[in-house]
Design a protein around this motif. Structure first.
Motif, PDB file in Angstrom:
ATOM      1  N   UNK A 224      28.445   0.721   7.378  1.00 40.80           N
ATOM      2  CA  UNK A 224      27.694  -0.024   8.397  1.00 40.80           C
ATOM      3  C   UNK A 224      26.678   0.863   9.101  1.00 40.80           C
ATOM      4  N   UNK A 225      27.102   2.087   9.429  1.00 41.62           N
ATOM      5  CA  UNK A 225      26.176   3.013  10.083  1.00 41.62           C
ATOM      6  C   UNK A 225      25.016   3.387   9.156  1.00 41.62           C
ATOM      7  N   UNK A 226      25.313   3.565   7.868  1.00 42.26           N
ATOM      8  CA  UNK A 226      24.249   3.850   6.908  1.00 42.26           C
ATOM      9  C   UNK A 226      23.252   2.698   6.851  1.00 42.26           C
ATOM     10  N   UNK A 227      23.765   1.463   6.859  1.00 41.05           N
ATOM     11  CA  UNK A 227      22.889   0.303   6.863  1.00 41.05           C
ATOM     12  C   UNK A 227      22.047   0.255   8.132  1.00 41.05           C
ATOM     13  N   UNK A 228      22.680   0.540   9.271  1.00 42.93           N
ATOM     14  CA  UNK A 228      21.974   0.461  10.557  1.00 42.93           C
ATOM     15  C   UNK A 228      20.831   1.472  10.625  1.00 42.93           C
ATOM     16  N   UNK A 229      21.114   2.710  10.229  1.00 41.21           N
ATOM     17  CA  UNK A 229      20.056   3.728  10.281  1.00 41.21           C
ATOM     18  C   UNK A 229      18.991   3.487   9.209  1.00 41.21           C
ATOM     19  N   UNK A 230      19.380   2.932   8.075  1.00 43.96           N
ATOM     20  CA  UNK A 230      18.386   2.559   7.069  1.00 43.96           C
ATOM     21  C   UNK A 230      17.466   1.470   7.585  1.00 43.96           C
ATOM     22  N   UNK A 231      18.037   0.508   8.326  1.00 45.78           N
ATOM     23  CA  UNK A 231      17.221  -0.557   8.910  1.00 45.78           C
ATOM     24  C   UNK A 231      16.267  -0.001   9.963  1.00 45.78           C
ATOM     25  N   UNK A 232      16.749   0.945  10.755  1.00 48.78           N
ATOM     26  CA  UNK A 232      15.877   1.580  11.749  1.00 48.78           C
ATOM     27  C   UNK A 232      14.738   2.346  11.071  1.00 48.78           C
ATOM     28  N   UNK A 233      15.028   2.987   9.930  1.00 47.99           N
ATOM     29  CA  UNK A 233      13.969   3.666   9.175  1.00 47.99           C
ATOM     30  C   UNK A 233      12.919   2.664   8.710  1.00 47.99           C
ATOM     31  N   UNK A 234      13.397   1.500   8.244  1.00 44.13           N
ATOM     32  CA  UNK A 234      12.463   0.467   7.801  1.00 44.13           C
ATOM     33  C   UNK A 234      11.572   0.015   8.949  1.00 44.13           C
ATOM     34  N   UNK A 270      17.645  -4.899  -1.967  1.00 47.06           N
ATOM     35  CA  UNK A 270      18.766  -4.701  -2.888  1.00 47.06           C
ATOM     36  C   UNK A 270      19.946  -4.028  -2.222  1.00 47.06           C
ATOM     37  N   UNK A 271      19.663  -3.058  -1.381  1.00 50.41           N
ATOM     38  CA  UNK A 271      20.740  -2.365  -0.677  1.00 50.41           C
ATOM     39  C   UNK A 271      21.471  -3.295   0.281  1.00 50.41           C
ATOM     40  N   UNK A 272      20.706  -4.164   0.939  1.00 49.82           N
ATOM     41  CA  UNK A 272      21.336  -5.100   1.868  1.00 49.82           C
ATOM     42  C   UNK A 272      22.240  -6.085   1.122  1.00 49.82           C
ATOM     43  N   UNK A 283      24.080   0.096  -3.315  1.00 46.66           N
ATOM     44  CA  UNK A 283      23.515   0.383  -1.990  1.00 46.66           C
ATOM     45  C   UNK A 283      22.614   1.617  -2.075  1.00 46.66           C
ATOM     46  N   UNK A 284      21.371   1.468  -1.596  1.00 45.34           N
ATOM     47  CA  UNK A 284      20.367   2.533  -1.702  1.00 45.34           C
ATOM     48  C   UNK A 284      19.772   2.865  -0.322  1.00 45.34           C
ATOM     49  N   UNK A 285      20.524   2.738   0.740  1.00 44.83           N
ATOM     50  CA  UNK A 285      19.945   2.986   2.063  1.00 44.83           C
ATOM     51  C   UNK A 285      19.489   4.435   2.220  1.00 44.83           C
ATOM     52  N   UNK A 286      20.170   5.368   1.564  1.00 48.71           N
ATOM     53  CA  UNK A 286      19.734   6.764   1.637  1.00 48.71           C
ATOM     54  C   UNK A 286      18.368   6.931   0.978  1.00 48.71           C
ATOM     55  N   UNK A 287      18.169   6.215  -0.137  1.00 47.57           N
ATOM     56  CA  UNK A 287      16.858   6.271  -0.786  1.00 47.57           C
ATOM     57  C   UNK A 287      15.794   5.658   0.119  1.00 47.57           C
ATOM     58  N   UNK A 288      16.092   4.529   0.739  1.00 49.20           N
ATOM     59  CA  UNK A 288      15.122   3.862   1.616  1.00 49.20           C
ATOM     60  C   UNK A 288      14.631   4.822   2.691  1.00 49.20           C
ATOM     61  N   UNK A 289      15.559   5.458   3.385  1.00 55.10           N
ATOM     62  CA  UNK A 289      15.174   6.333   4.499  1.00 55.10           C
ATOM     63  C   UNK A 289      14.431   7.572   4.010  1.00 55.10           C
ATOM     64  N   UNK A 290      14.887   8.184   2.906  1.00 54.30           N
ATOM     65  CA  UNK A 290      14.219   9.387   2.397  1.00 54.30           C
ATOM     66  C   UNK A 290      12.830   9.055   1.857  1.00 54.30           C
ATOM     67  N   UNK A 291      12.718   7.930   1.159  1.00 46.48           N
ATOM     68  CA  UNK A 291      11.434   7.534   0.593  1.00 46.48           C
ATOM     69  C   UNK A 291      10.410   7.267   1.697  1.00 46.48           C
ATOM     70  N   UNK A 292      10.818   6.548   2.733  1.00 49.00           N
ATOM     71  CA  UNK A 292       9.911   6.266   3.851  1.00 49.00           C
ATOM     72  C   UNK A 292       9.450   7.573   4.497  1.00 49.00           C
TER      73      UNK A 292
END
Length: 824
Positions: A224-234, A270-272, A283-292
């Motif tokens: 959940x925390x990974x999703x939350x911080x990935x969403x904040x990165x987005x 896709x991660x969501x 789940x690719x939230x780590x990729x989302x945040x690093x890519x951004x």
């Protein structure tokens, strides 16, 4: 005192090297570090500033400054109006709290490194009543504080004049800069936030890679925390690319941000779905945040280089200072030039431009029309004649004129009017992006269809589609391409070329012809002193007299002599007294005079005189043209004779030939006399039919309209080139202190040569080759990554490895491809 001769470039054995070519055999300027094969300094301005720095005990500057900095600009010796600063200081003192020190926000032109900041601070500390100074090299601004009270006697104008001597120009901080909106600053804030979010995502994702079971008590919390911080990165970083991509689509353009936005949206969606379905492998939230984060860093690198070049110019140079409106009762009030109306009487100070056409009320006046029509020779006007708008007052003291037109109808107003230009669209890049998007989306759709038909598992099918969108990350487009642009911009800056428009690079590839102005662009702004030994022979009394006669002169010959005197390094002070001028003939101080041969001169020096006659030195004199002589006399006896001529920039012939070998045709459009243009064409080895003289600003623009302006690079220095600038595909200028064309130009270049133009094309060649290599790599990488995804062998761990590895490889390719231009 006028100049008529045009000399071709010097043809001695020591050819001037291209800017930035610092081989062991070429000496470097002791002040700015630019190549200086002729001696210790590349120009008299650098020699003067170098001496001044040491005289003021500030030689530590040379230990902390960058290796290559900006050469001294001719503006450091020119009279400059600081009435606006006096007013600003009074207003700041009146508005400030009596218990607090007054303060003033100003812009500074010429800051290039930390050494400049140190030097400006030291100069400020030497001023009486100075308080503290806050410098911001990134924004090109300084905030000064000074002590209040009669004993303090701080003079902001004196401080500005002191900085001008060191090659820094002070200007008002415009409304657009208070506060200054900076895209790079906004990106830096996004980068800071996204860095923190990406680190937190990785913190809660790494346990999965190291074998954390789903049954672990804290596994759901970590997810959940990974999703939350990935969403904040987005939200914090991805929104930048999403908004720009949507705006481009609305305008019918396919922007480089579109594939980046597609990758971000696909990876996040896709991660969501994977997170909601409890399928950790999708789940690719780590990729989302690093890519951004990586994409933001690449964009910031590109933006900050261009903004840095723009900040080196004053955003509001006082090129049109307030004029004095003269009333019938003898009263005088200051008004802006825009307020002038026909029939009003006004005054123009020495060195300033006539804002509107006016009938001369002063008995006679010498003015320069070079800025408005390209004429290199000053002209004398008599009372009753009409002086055109844009003419520069070269006469000591002010001119009085009666306006024959309002500001709105003046030629100067038309030339200074900003013209909105449509953003340039890089069609080739758009086609590459379109092909990339079609291929990726098509492959994803076909792969999804195939997996759905084979498995019937919607989540599994969605995971494959997401993996394709994720691993086909456009790192080459989003990270490496901007980095190549940034490296190219910095490499040019070391050669004295400053790129101001981020879209200049693709436009350069379409340039097929170079269109030069003559006066101040291919020739120097001031005439060349052909016999500098005549200055060196002067004794201290003669030196002091000559310095007094020329130190406040706006005349081109006076400025040239002033530059030579200051570069000579002699410590003599100017002779005291009032300098009087006879318009069109010369100036005098007590028994000393400087002017045309025969004026105030009764005899030549005798054979026993201590002052020898000057030796005429003429380099490659053009047929039928003679150099201009100016005579310094004492009590009617000739003391020294100086020879001047307009001269093409030292490297002009060689550089134009080199540009011609690149397939670029050179043309000259000038307002100067056709005969002088023809002589310059011959001196530069250009066909006579490519040069035209006697052109008005409108005729220059009309020539471009009928000669393929869409493939032309226009190079000019005066307001008379403004309309042609508006027509040309690309625009560059060697003059920045006037503040007119520099704000319209895509780039500007400094120094006494034109080698920066060829450097611009050479660096762009390296940049283009590098980006072609990146495209090949991107295709090869995507074939591998997409192949793994289509076959179902892509998982978060492989994606997490491939993404940073591909990014590092693209950065390595950029460094390898640009190594040739960064090593110089």
């Amino acid at each position: 005192m006028s100049t008529t001769t045009i000399l071709p470039p010097e043809r001695d054995s020591a050819r001037r090297a291209p800017a930035g070519n610092r081989s062991a055999s070429k000496a470097a300027c002791k002040h700015c570090g630019a190549p200086s094969p002729a001696g210790d300094f590349c120009c008299a301005g650098c020699a003067y500033v170098h001496r001044l720095v040491h005289e003021e005990g500030l030689d530590a500057y040379y230990r902390i400054k960058d290796e290559v900095t900006v050469p001294a600009d001719p503006a450091l010796l020119q009279p400059r109006d600081y009435a606006w600063l006096e007013t600003a200081q009074r207003e700041a003192e009146a508005a400030s709290d009596p218990e607090r020190a007054p303060r003033l926000l100003l812009e500074v032109q010429g800051i290039s490194c930390v050494g400049c900041v140190w030097l400006i601070e030291k100069v400020f500390q030497k001023q009486p009543g100075a308080g503290r100074i806050e410098m911001n090299a990134q924004t090109g601004q300084m905030r000064i504080y000074w002590e209040r009270g009669e004993g303090a006697a701080f003079d902001a104008t004196a401080f500005a004049r002191a900085l001008q001597r060191f090659n820094y120009l002070v200007g008002p901080a415009g409304a657009a800069t208070q506060p200054r909106r900076s895209e790079s600053r906004a990106l830096a804030r996004r980068i800071g936030l996204c860095t923190a979010f990406a680190m937190n995502v990785m913190l809660f994702t790494l346990p999965v890679y190291f074998g954390m079971e789903r049954t672990f008590a804290y596994a759901p919390l970590f997810g959940t925390l990974s999703m939350a911080f990935g969403t904040l990165s987005l939200l914090a970083g991805g929104g930048y690319f999403l908004n720009r991509a949507v705006r481009a689509l609305r305008e019918g353009a396919v922007h480089i941000d579109l594939p980046i936005a597609l990758g971000i949206v696909g990876a996040y969606a896709g991660s969501m779905l994977g997170w909601l379905g409890g399928r950790e492998e999708y789940v690719y939230f780590d990729f989302v945040s690093a890519f951004i984060l990586l994409m933001l860093v690449g964009r910031w690198a590109q933006v900050v280089a261009v903004e840095g070049n723009r900040r080196r110019l004053l955003s509001r140079q006082p090129v049109s200072p307030r004029v004095r409106l003269l009333g019938a009762d003898g009263s005088a009030t200051e008004i802006a030039p825009e307020q002038l109306q026909a029939g009003q009487r006004f005054a123009v100070a020495m060195g300033h431009n006539v804002p509107v056409e006016g009938r001369l009320e002063t008995a006679e006046a010498a003015v320069s029309l070079a800025w408005i029509n390209g004429e290199s020779e000053p002209r004398v006007f008599r009372a009753g004649q009409r002086v055109p708008a844009g003419a520069q007052n070269l006469t000591r003291g002010e001119l009085q004129l009666t306006a024959t037109q309002a500001w709105d109808g003046s030629l100067l107003a038309e030339l200074l009017k900003p013209v909105a230009r449509e953003g340039y669209r890089h069609r080739l890049l758009e086609r590459v992006i379109q092909g990339y998007l079609v291929a990726v989306i098509g492959i994803a759709a076909l792969a999804g269809l195939g997996w759905w038909l084979e498995t019937g598992d919607g989540l599994r099918t969605g995971a494959v589609v997401t993996a394709i969108l994720v691993v086909s990350c456009p790192c080459a487009l989003g990270l490496a391409f901007p980095l190549a642009d940034e490296i190219a911009t910095v490499a040019l800056r070391r050669r004295g070329v400053f790129v101001r428009a981020a879209d200049l690079w693709p436009r350069l590839e379409r340039v097929r012809k170079l269109v030069f102005d003559k006066t101040g662009t291919l020739t120097l702004e001031i005439p060349v002193l052909l016999n500098p030994e005549a200055v060196a022979r002067l004794n201290d009394d003669e030196w002091s007299a000559l310095l007094a006669l020329v130190q406040d002169s706006a005349h081109p010959v006076g400025r040239a002599l002033h530059e030579s005197l200051l570069a000579g390094g002699r410590g003599a002070f100017p002779l005291a007294g009032e300098v009087c001028e006879t318009v069109g003939s010369g100036v005098e101080l007590d028994v000393w005079s400087l002017g045309r041969p025969g004026w105030r001169v009764r005899s030549k020096p005798s054979d026993n005189a201590t002052q020898p006659e000057s030796v005429h030195v003429i380099h490659d004199k053009l047929p039928g043209d003679e150099p201009v002589d100016v005579v310094l006399a004492w009590a009617g006896v000739e003391v020294a004779r100086f020879h001047f001529a307009d001269q093409a920039r030292a490297d002009a012939r060689d550089e134009i030939a080199a540009l011609g070998r690149r397939g670029l045709e050179a043309y000259i459009l000038s307002g100067d006399r056709p005969a002088k243009v023809a002589a310059l064409m011959d001196a530069l080895g250009l066909p006579a039919e490519r040069g035209q003289g006697g052109l008005s600003p409108g005729e220059k623009a009309g020539w471009l309209d009928t000669h393929d302006a869409g493939h032309a690079l226009m190079l000019g220095d005066g307001a008379n080139d403004s309309l042609a600038f508006d027509r040309a595909l690309c625009r560059g200028t060697p003059v920045i202190h006037r503040g007119v064309l520099a704000r319209k130009a895509d780039f500007y270049y400094l120094g006494r040569g034109i080698a920066g133009i060829r450097a611009l094309f050479e660096v762009n060649d390296a940049r283009r080759r590098t980006q072609q290599t990146l495209l090949v790599f991107m295709v090869a990488y995507n074939l591998l990554a997409v192949g793994l995804s289509v076959s179902g062998h892509m998982n978060p761990l492989i994606a997490a490895i491939l993404m940073p590895v591909s990014s590092l490889l693209t950065l390595a390719l950029v460094g390898w491809g640009m190594r040739g231009v960064t090593a110089r």
